[in-house]
Design an enzyme around this catalytic site. Structure first.
Site, PDB file in Angstrom:
ATOM      1  N   GLY A  24      17.684 -81.345  32.520  1.00  0.00           N
ATOM      2  CA  GLY A  24      16.701 -81.968  33.634  1.00  0.00           C
ATOM      3  C   GLY A  24      17.710 -83.218  33.833  1.00  0.00           C
ATOM      4  N   VAL A  30      15.154 -89.378  35.240  1.00  0.00           N
ATOM      5  CA  VAL A  30      15.824 -90.121  34.008  1.00  0.00           C
ATOM      6  C   VAL A  30      17.056 -89.734  33.047  1.00  0.00           C
ATOM      7  CG1 VAL A  30      14.493 -90.229  32.254  1.00  0.00           C
ATOM      8  CG2 VAL A  30      13.084 -90.755  33.776  1.00  0.00           C
ATOM      9  N   GLY A  67      17.187 -85.267  36.113  1.00  0.00           N
ATOM     10  CA  GLY A  67      16.441 -85.946  38.218  1.00  0.00           C
ATOM     11  C   GLY A  67      16.916 -87.978  37.831  1.00  0.00           C
ATOM     12  N   LYS A  85      -5.981 -90.533  34.586  1.00  0.00           N
ATOM     13  CA  LYS A  85      -4.518 -89.672  35.272  1.00  0.00           C
ATOM     14  C   LYS A  85      -4.815 -89.202  36.471  1.00  0.00           C
ATOM     15  CE  LYS A  85      -0.135 -88.280  35.018  1.00  0.00           C
ATOM     16  NZ  LYS A  85       1.227 -89.211  34.247  1.00  0.00           N
TER      17      LYS A  85
HETATM   18  P1  NAD Z   1      12.325 -85.669  38.332  1.00  0.00           P
HETATM   19  O1  NAD Z   1      11.263 -84.694  38.907  1.00  0.00           O
HETATM   20  O2  NAD Z   1      12.923 -86.507  38.897  1.00  0.00           O
HETATM   21  O3  NAD Z   1      13.746 -84.678  38.014  1.00  0.00           O
HETATM   22  C1  NAD Z   1      13.302 -83.506  37.076  1.00  0.00           C
HETATM   23  C2  NAD Z   1      14.426 -82.519  37.320  1.00  0.00           C
HETATM   24  O4  NAD Z   1      14.614 -81.222  35.970  1.00  0.00           O
HETATM   25  C3  NAD Z   1      15.047 -81.953  38.050  1.00  0.00           C
HETATM   26  O5  NAD Z   1      16.450 -82.263  38.368  1.00  0.00           O
HETATM   27  C4  NAD Z   1      14.402 -80.837  37.593  1.00  0.00           C
HETATM   28  O6  NAD Z   1      15.602 -80.249  39.046  1.00  0.00           O
HETATM   29  C5  NAD Z   1      14.775 -80.391  36.600  1.00  0.00           C
HETATM   30  N1  NAD Z   1      14.131 -79.052  36.373  1.00  0.00           N
HETATM   31  C6  NAD Z   1      12.831 -78.493  36.390  1.00  0.00           C
HETATM   32  N2  NAD Z   1      13.177 -78.020  36.006  1.00  0.00           N
HETATM   33  C7  NAD Z   1      14.093 -77.343  35.191  1.00  0.00           C
HETATM   34  C8  NAD Z   1      14.104 -76.465  34.217  1.00  0.00           C
HETATM   35  N3  NAD Z   1      13.167 -75.307  33.625  1.00  0.00           N
HETATM   36  N4  NAD Z   1      15.471 -77.055  33.405  1.00  0.00           N
HETATM   37  C9  NAD Z   1      15.865 -77.349  33.735  1.00  0.00           C
HETATM   38  N5  NAD Z   1      15.998 -78.342  34.611  1.00  0.00           N
HETATM   39  C10 NAD Z   1      15.456 -78.493  35.255  1.00  0.00           C
HETATM   40  O7  NAD Z   1      11.651 -86.594  37.030  1.00  0.00           O
HETATM   41  P2  NAD Z   1      11.889 -87.782  36.419  1.00  0.00           P
HETATM   42  O8  NAD Z   1      11.172 -88.462  36.918  1.00  0.00           O
HETATM   43  O9  NAD Z   1      13.176 -87.732  35.740  1.00  0.00           O
HETATM   44  O10 NAD Z   1      11.045 -87.557  35.007  1.00  0.00           O
HETATM   45  C11 NAD Z   1      11.743 -86.440  34.390  1.00  0.00           C
HETATM   46  C12 NAD Z   1      10.408 -85.716  32.884  1.00  0.00           C
HETATM   47  O11 NAD Z   1      10.174 -87.396  32.189  1.00  0.00           O
HETATM   48  C13 NAD Z   1       9.128 -85.462  33.569  1.00  0.00           C
HETATM   49  O12 NAD Z   1       8.456 -85.059  32.680  1.00  0.00           O
HETATM   50  C14 NAD Z   1       8.437 -86.763  33.700  1.00  0.00           C
HETATM   51  O13 NAD Z   1       6.694 -87.131  33.858  1.00  0.00           O
HETATM   52  C15 NAD Z   1       8.683 -87.436  32.805  1.00  0.00           C
HETATM   53  N6  NAD Z   1       8.667 -89.421  32.518  1.00  0.00           N
HETATM   54  C16 NAD Z   1       9.419 -89.629  33.606  1.00  0.00           C
HETATM   55  C17 NAD Z   1       9.792 -91.304  34.012  1.00  0.00           C
HETATM   56  C18 NAD Z   1       9.967 -91.607  34.731  1.00  0.00           C
HETATM   57  O14 NAD Z   1       9.970 -93.131  34.536  1.00  0.00           O
HETATM   58  N7  NAD Z   1      10.622 -90.887  36.032  1.00  0.00           N
HETATM   59  C19 NAD Z   1       8.225 -91.763  32.800  1.00  0.00           C
HETATM   60  C20 NAD Z   1       7.850 -91.633  31.873  1.00  0.00           C
HETATM   61  C21 NAD Z   1       8.382 -90.221  31.862  1.00  0.00           C
END
Ligand code: NAD
Length: 350
Positions: free
Chosen positions: A179, A183, A181, A80
């Site tokens: 959340g 995903v 976002g 990482k």
């Molecule tokens: P992202 O940044 O697109 O979305 C995260 C969302 O969570 C945002 O809309 C943010 O406003 C919201 N958020 C932050 N803090 C919050 C809280 N306390 N309460 C409610 N909402 C909150 O991230 P993502 O790419 O959707 O990833 C989400 C999670 O999944 C992360 O932990 C990431 O490490 C993990 N993940 C993502 C992927 C990927 O391919 N994107 C793969 C594996 C794991």
């Protein structure tokens, strides 16, 4: 000028600290275990409170990647990167270029991709200085891994339903997503169109209001979402949501979401187990993103259907973990770690 210094950390193959004052770069790269293949892990860009916090984060995330790569059998190791930002040292092209030179210095021992705080555009910028990046734009790479991560979580939710209710049909189930976002939205789509009732939360209020209209969902504040009465709680924001304070307040039967490091401490897995809440270990259920980008590494070609087929396997992997955890009366997290370690050892001793 870029300075690279090595830090000796027990149990890690290589940890380096990268600094370049001229571009405001302060970063760490940790390679935990490359016995199954080069260490792959995204680069997190975050405003850490201290150097120590960033170092602890990169170590924990790198180790998690080893188990994620092992359990999904993608032929890669765990690693990482993290870049520390603050108001004075914001993400910039020169900063990403300097970081990429650091990645390049590892000569392919470390391959990176996007993560929280970094985007496909940032990965493209890094690729101007190093070939050791994946998750590149669709024109030349596999594009955004999020839809694959979300599909894997959906498969995990099906596995949870099969285990708890004897049927993997999600229709009529109440699912709380923290959340919305990349995903979270994609997961909400899969669930909505299959007839689930959704409870949603996000720190972005207007965005949350729109999502609640889109999915005709209940809204809950970020402080309350883990307390929502539901069948399954799906954390899809940041880590640490499952801890000694929140676990006693959960009103769900299972936790299955995409966020990395959902457990604040390893011991929290036992708290969930004792409460009889089925936990889909994060490094198993959220492996869809890794599976998708790994295709760029393994044969340099990208086939979305092959990625999907591999991500579909998350259902079977989780069913096997849940069954073994039940037989051995152990937390699912411990069983998943054991399976990953067993695979790692079996490959190394062959
Ligand atoms: P992202 O940044 O697109 O979305 C995260 C969302 O969570 C945002 O809309 C943010 O406003 C919201 N958020 C932050 N803090 C919050 C809280 N306390 N309460 C409610 N909402 C909150 O991230 P993502 O790419 O959707 O990833 C989400 C999670 O999944 C992360 O932990 C990431 O490490 C993990 N993940 C993502 C992927 C990927 O391919 N994107 C793969 C594996 C794991």
């Amino acid at each position: 000028m870029l300075k690279i210094s090595e830090i000796a950390v027990d149990g890690f193959e290589k940890v380096i600290e990268l600094t370049d004052d001229s571009v405001g770069l302060h970063a760490f790269i940790a390679i935990h275990d490359s016995r199954l293949g080069p260490g792959l892990g995204g680069t997190r860009i975050h405003s850490y409170a201290s150097r120590l916090e960033a170092l602890q984060d990169v170590l924990r995330l790198a180790e998690g990647m080893t188990y994620k790569a092992a359990i999904t059998k993608v032929g890669l190791g765990g690693a990482k990167g993290v870049i520390i930002t603050d108001p004075k040292h914001k993400k910039s092209k020169p900063m990403l270029h300097a970081y990429a030179e650091g990645v390049n210095s590892l000569k392919g021992q470390f391959i990176t991709a996007e993560d929280v705080g970094s985007s496909i555009e940032d990965v493209s910028t890094m690729s101007e200085k190093t070939p050791y990046v994946v998750g590149l734009p669709l024109e030349i790479g596999s594009g955004d891994p999020s839809p694959f991560a979300a599909w894997g979580v959906f498969q995990g939710i099906r596995a949870v339903c099969r285990t708890l209710f004897g049927n993997d049909d999600v229709r009529g189930r109440k699912i709380a997503i923290q959340g919305l976002g990349k995903v979270g939205i994609c997961l909400a789509n899969h669930l909505f169109w299959r007839g689930c009732n959704l409870v949603l939360s996000d720190v972005k209020k207007e965005h949350l209001r729109l999502m609640s209209r889109l999915f005709d969902a209940e809204i809950v504040s970020p402080e309350e979402i883990h307390k929502a009465e539901c069948d399954i709680f799906a954390p899809c924001a940041l880590g640490g949501i499952l801890n000694s304070q929140t676990i006693p307040e959960l009103k769900c039967q299972a936790v299955a979401g995409s966020a990395n490091n959902q457990l604040q401490h390893e011991s929290d897995a036992r708290l969930l187990h004792e409460r009889g809440i089925l936990y889909a270990p994060d490094f198993v259920i959220n492996a869809g993103g890794l599976i998708n980008v790994s295709q760029e590494v393994i044969d340099g070609k990208y086939h979305a259907k092959e990625s999907k087929r591999a991500v579909d396997q998350i259902f079977d992997t989780l069913i096997a973990i849940f069954e073994r955890a039940k037989t051995e009366e152990q937390p699912t997290e411990m069983i998943a770690m054991q399976i990953a370690k067993e695979y790692l050892e079996s490959k190394i001793t062959i």
